[in-house]
Design a protein around this motif. Structure first.
Motif, PDB file in Angstrom:
ATOM      1  N   ARG A 228       0.856  -1.181   0.000  1.00  0.00           N
ATOM      2  CA  ARG A 228       0.000   0.000   0.000  1.00  0.00           C
ATOM      3  C   ARG A 228       0.894   1.234   0.000  1.00  0.00           C
ATOM      4  NH1 ARG A 228      -2.829  -3.597   3.400  1.00  0.00           N
ATOM      5  NH2 ARG A 228      -4.969  -3.995   2.709  1.00  0.00           N
ATOM      6  N   VAL A 229       0.627   2.152  -0.926  1.00  0.00           N
ATOM      7  CA  VAL A 229       1.451   3.352  -1.073  1.00  0.00           C
ATOM      8  C   VAL A 229       0.578   4.596  -0.947  1.00  0.00           C
ATOM      9  CG1 VAL A 229       2.928   4.676  -2.641  1.00  0.00           C
ATOM     10  CG2 VAL A 229       3.133   2.180  -2.551  1.00  0.00           C
ATOM     11  N   GLN A 230       1.058   5.563  -0.201  1.00  0.00           N
ATOM     12  CA  GLN A 230       0.433   6.888  -0.127  1.00  0.00           C
ATOM     13  C   GLN A 230       1.445   7.882  -0.688  1.00  0.00           C
ATOM     14  OE1 GLN A 230      -2.709   7.712   1.347  1.00  0.00           O
ATOM     15  NE2 GLN A 230      -2.452   9.810   0.618  1.00  0.00           N
ATOM     16  N   LEU A 231       1.117   8.485  -1.822  1.00  0.00           N
ATOM     17  CA  LEU A 231       2.040   9.347  -2.542  1.00  0.00           C
ATOM     18  C   LEU A 231       1.516  10.782  -2.530  1.00  0.00           C
ATOM     19  CD1 LEU A 231       4.586   9.534  -4.328  1.00  0.00           C
ATOM     20  CD2 LEU A 231       3.150   8.919  -6.285  1.00  0.00           C
ATOM     21  N   SER A 232       2.335  11.708  -2.031  1.00  0.00           N
ATOM     22  CA  SER A 232       1.950  13.113  -1.955  1.00  0.00           C
ATOM     23  C   SER A 232       2.803  13.942  -2.905  1.00  0.00           C
ATOM     24  CB  SER A 232       2.128  13.652  -0.527  1.00  0.00           C
ATOM     25  OG  SER A 232       1.329  12.938   0.395  1.00  0.00           O
ATOM     26  N   TYR A 233       2.161  14.854  -3.619  1.00  0.00           N
ATOM     27  CA  TYR A 233       2.860  15.751  -4.540  1.00  0.00           C
ATOM     28  C   TYR A 233       2.860  17.164  -3.948  1.00  0.00           C
ATOM     29  CZ  TYR A 233       3.071  12.363  -8.362  1.00  0.00           C
ATOM     30  OH  TYR A 233       3.351  11.272  -9.142  1.00  0.00           O
ATOM     31  N   GLN A 246      -2.878  14.002  -3.318  1.00  0.00           N
ATOM     32  CA  GLN A 246      -2.321  12.742  -2.834  1.00  0.00           C
ATOM     33  C   GLN A 246      -2.972  11.579  -3.587  1.00  0.00           C
ATOM     34  OE1 GLN A 246      -1.398  12.812   1.664  1.00  0.00           O
ATOM     35  NE2 GLN A 246      -3.229  14.089   1.480  1.00  0.00           N
ATOM     36  N   VAL A 247      -2.202  10.527  -3.770  1.00  0.00           N
ATOM     37  CA  VAL A 247      -2.698   9.329  -4.440  1.00  0.00           C
ATOM     38  C   VAL A 247      -2.403   8.119  -3.560  1.00  0.00           C
ATOM     39  CG1 VAL A 247      -2.669   7.922  -6.529  1.00  0.00           C
ATOM     40  CG2 VAL A 247      -2.140  10.364  -6.667  1.00  0.00           C
ATOM     41  N   ALA A 248      -3.421   7.342  -3.245  1.00  0.00           N
ATOM     42  CA  ALA A 248      -3.255   6.085  -2.526  1.00  0.00           C
ATOM     43  C   ALA A 248      -3.499   4.949  -3.510  1.00  0.00           C
ATOM     44  CB  ALA A 248      -4.229   5.999  -1.352  1.00  0.00           C
ATOM     45  N   TYR A 249      -2.647   3.935  -3.492  1.00  0.00           N
ATOM     46  CA  TYR A 249      -2.823   2.823  -4.429  1.00  0.00           C
ATOM     47  C   TYR A 249      -2.050   1.604  -3.963  1.00  0.00           C
ATOM     48  CZ  TYR A 249       1.776   4.344  -6.242  1.00  0.00           C
ATOM     49  OH  TYR A 249       3.097   4.694  -6.365  1.00  0.00           O
ATOM     50  N   HIS A 250      -2.265   0.494  -4.647  1.00  0.00           N
ATOM     51  CA  HIS A 250      -1.535  -0.734  -4.395  1.00  0.00           C
ATOM     52  C   HIS A 250      -0.478  -0.901  -5.487  1.00  0.00           C
ATOM     53  CE1 HIS A 250      -5.100  -2.655  -1.975  1.00  0.00           C
ATOM     54  NE2 HIS A 250      -4.672  -1.512  -1.477  1.00  0.00           N
ATOM     55  N   LEU A 251       0.768  -1.015  -5.088  1.00  0.00           N
ATOM     56  CA  LEU A 251       1.885  -1.142  -6.014  1.00  0.00           C
ATOM     57  C   LEU A 251       2.410  -2.566  -5.979  1.00  0.00           C
ATOM     58  CD1 LEU A 251       4.101   0.067  -7.891  1.00  0.00           C
ATOM     59  CD2 LEU A 251       5.390   0.605  -5.795  1.00  0.00           C
ATOM     60  N   TYR A 252       2.423  -3.212  -7.148  1.00  0.00           N
ATOM     61  CA  TYR A 252       2.915  -4.582  -7.261  1.00  0.00           C
ATOM     62  C   TYR A 252       4.397  -4.613  -7.620  1.00  0.00           C
ATOM     63  CZ  TYR A 252      -1.662  -6.722  -6.741  1.00  0.00           C
ATOM     64  OH  TYR A 252      -2.856  -7.153  -6.217  1.00  0.00           O
ATOM     65  N   ALA A 253       5.052  -5.699  -7.277  1.00  0.00           N
ATOM     66  CA  ALA A 253       6.491  -5.835  -7.507  1.00  0.00           C
ATOM     67  C   ALA A 253       6.851  -5.835  -8.984  1.00  0.00           C
ATOM     68  CB  ALA A 253       7.009  -7.122  -6.855  1.00  0.00           C
ATOM     69  N   SER A 258      -2.964  -0.857  -8.781  1.00  0.00           N
ATOM     70  CA  SER A 258      -4.417  -1.061  -8.728  1.00  0.00           C
ATOM     71  C   SER A 258      -4.986  -0.234  -7.579  1.00  0.00           C
ATOM     72  CB  SER A 258      -4.756  -2.550  -8.540  1.00  0.00           C
ATOM     73  OG  SER A 258      -4.392  -2.980  -7.229  1.00  0.00           O
ATOM     74  N   GLY A 259      -6.312  -0.116  -7.564  1.00  0.00           N
ATOM     75  CA  GLY A 259      -7.001   0.508  -6.442  1.00  0.00           C
ATOM     76  C   GLY A 259      -6.599   1.944  -6.166  1.00  0.00           C
ATOM     77  N   LEU A 260      -6.557   2.796  -7.192  1.00  0.00           N
ATOM     78  CA  LEU A 260      -6.131   4.180  -7.017  1.00  0.00           C
ATOM     79  C   LEU A 260      -7.250   5.043  -6.440  1.00  0.00           C
ATOM     80  CD1 LEU A 260      -4.338   2.971  -9.465  1.00  0.00           C
ATOM     81  CD2 LEU A 260      -3.978   5.362 -10.065  1.00  0.00           C
ATOM     82  N   THR A 261      -6.905   5.889  -5.487  1.00  0.00           N
ATOM     83  CA  THR A 261      -7.784   6.940  -4.997  1.00  0.00           C
ATOM     84  C   THR A 261      -7.000   8.236  -4.984  1.00  0.00           C
ATOM     85  OG1 THR A 261      -9.099   5.451  -3.602  1.00  0.00           O
ATOM     86  CG2 THR A 261      -9.179   7.800  -3.087  1.00  0.00           C
ATOM     87  N   MET A 262      -7.475   9.232  -5.730  1.00  0.00           N
ATOM     88  CA  MET A 262      -6.787  10.520  -5.835  1.00  0.00           C
ATOM     89  C   MET A 262      -7.531  11.552  -5.007  1.00  0.00           C
ATOM     90  SD  MET A 262      -5.901  10.174  -9.882  1.00  0.00           S
ATOM     91  CE  MET A 262      -7.287   9.075 -10.201  1.00  0.00           C
ATOM     92  N   ASP A 263      -6.837  12.108  -4.029  1.00  0.00           N
ATOM     93  CA  ASP A 263      -7.433  13.007  -3.049  1.00  0.00           C
ATOM     94  C   ASP A 263      -7.004  14.440  -3.338  1.00  0.00           C
ATOM     95  OD1 ASP A 263      -8.380  14.359  -0.865  1.00  0.00           O
ATOM     96  OD2 ASP A 263      -7.542  12.989   0.626  1.00  0.00           O
ATOM     97  N   TYR A 264      -7.995  15.302  -3.651  1.00  0.00           N
ATOM     98  CA  TYR A 264      -7.728  16.705  -3.955  1.00  0.00           C
ATOM     99  C   TYR A 264      -8.284  17.630  -2.878  1.00  0.00           C
ATOM    100  CZ  TYR A 264      -6.470  14.693  -8.397  1.00  0.00           C
ATOM    101  OH  TYR A 264      -5.874  13.923  -9.362  1.00  0.00           O
TER     102      TYR A 264
END
Length: 286
Positions: A228-233, A246-253, A258-264
């Motif tokens: 699970r990744v929480q990415l902030s710009y 911010q974008v929360a998503y699942h990052l595979y190896a 998958s499962g992106l949620t973009m929070d504005y």
């Protein structure tokens, strides 16, 4: 990931403000050789919808589709193609169709990056940003379109593919944070600071339920490690430290998300993976 981050908020609100644009999600400036055999070239389709948990005062509805195609390897470099078509409906029942198209080519060592970003509104092109960035010599971005001055880059700046691949390496090493300036080819005046917080996965990934994919891909994805990744710009010109989005998503190896949620802040957009196709892997000979 996707390079359309900040532009998604602007495109949604442009229906109200008559401004413009759209966007979202993707140590070393080099793509780590250890990752070469793990990256999976692929085509992913994401369905966009307004998150009902945090509705906007200006947007009545938002829907659309984003298609991402990511190919290449650690020898020849990486190519990224994205297209996002979105319809926004305002509270005044004004409907606007936004169409974003992006293509890029990134050197395997992460030092050179070519990009072409186009934005259409109701079928008419209203913006194009095209050029190339290099970290050889003095790091900078040179624009073919529009007629804008070169944009200076910090030496530690990374480009989209390198950022995503190094993020996987960081997660595999057990580290929980990764932060770098990133230039994605959709801005003429700034490179954002991208800061990631990485959490460990827990059990099966429900974001893959119902995703259309082949038997081989389904079996492989079920065996992949993910985080699970929480990415902030962050815009470096802001002094309050508040992220632009911010974008929360699942990052595979293997590099798939998958499962992106973009929070504005004032609204959220969900981008659920609906279909996934594995593309042929090109041999990498060193």
């Amino acid at each position: 990931m996707t390079v359309f981050g900040r532009y998604l908020r602007q495109a949604a609100l442009a229906s109200v403000t008559a401004s413009a644009v759209l966007g979202a999600v993707l140590g070393a400036a080099l793509v780590p050789p250890a990752f070469a055999g793990k990256f999976q070239p692929h085509r992913a389709v994401y369905e966009l919808k307004l998150d009902s948990s945090q509705m906007s005062a200006d947007i009545a509805d938002l829907s659309g589709r984003m298609v991402l195609e990511w190919t290449g390897n650690a020898c020849t470099g990486y190519k990224l193609a994205q297209r996002l078509v979105m319809q926004v409906v305002t509270m005044d029942d004004i409907r606007v169709v936004r169409d974003l198209r992006f293509r890029s080519s990134e050197a395997a060592d992460g030092r050179n990056f070519e990009f072409d970003f186009q934005r259409f509104m109701n079928g008419e092109e209203v913006e194009r940003i095209k050029g190339r960035a290099s970290k050889e010599g003095t790091p900078a971005v040179h624009f073919e379109e529009p007629n804008a001055p070169d944009l200076a880059l910090a030496p530690e700046t990374v480009f989209p593919s390198a950022f995503s691949l190094v993020l996987v390496e960081t997660a595999e090493a057990g580290d929980t944070t990764y932060s770098r300036p990133i230039y994605e080819g959709a801005e003429v005046d700034t490179a954002f600071l991208a800061s990631a917080f990485i959490g460990k996965s827990r059990g099966d990934d429900a974001t893959l339920d119902g995703v259309k994919m082949g038997e081989e891909a389904a079996k492989d994805m079920a065996a992949q490690e993910w985080w699970r990744v929480q990415l902030s710009y962050h815009n470096p010109s802001r002094v309050d430290g508040v992220p632009e989005y911010q974008v929360a998503y699942h990052l595979y190896a293997n590099g798939i998300s998958s499962g992106l949620t973009m929070d504005y802040i004032d609204f959220k957009v969900d981008a659920g993976l609906s279909s996934l196709d594995y593309l042929p892997s090109e041999p990498c000979e060193r």
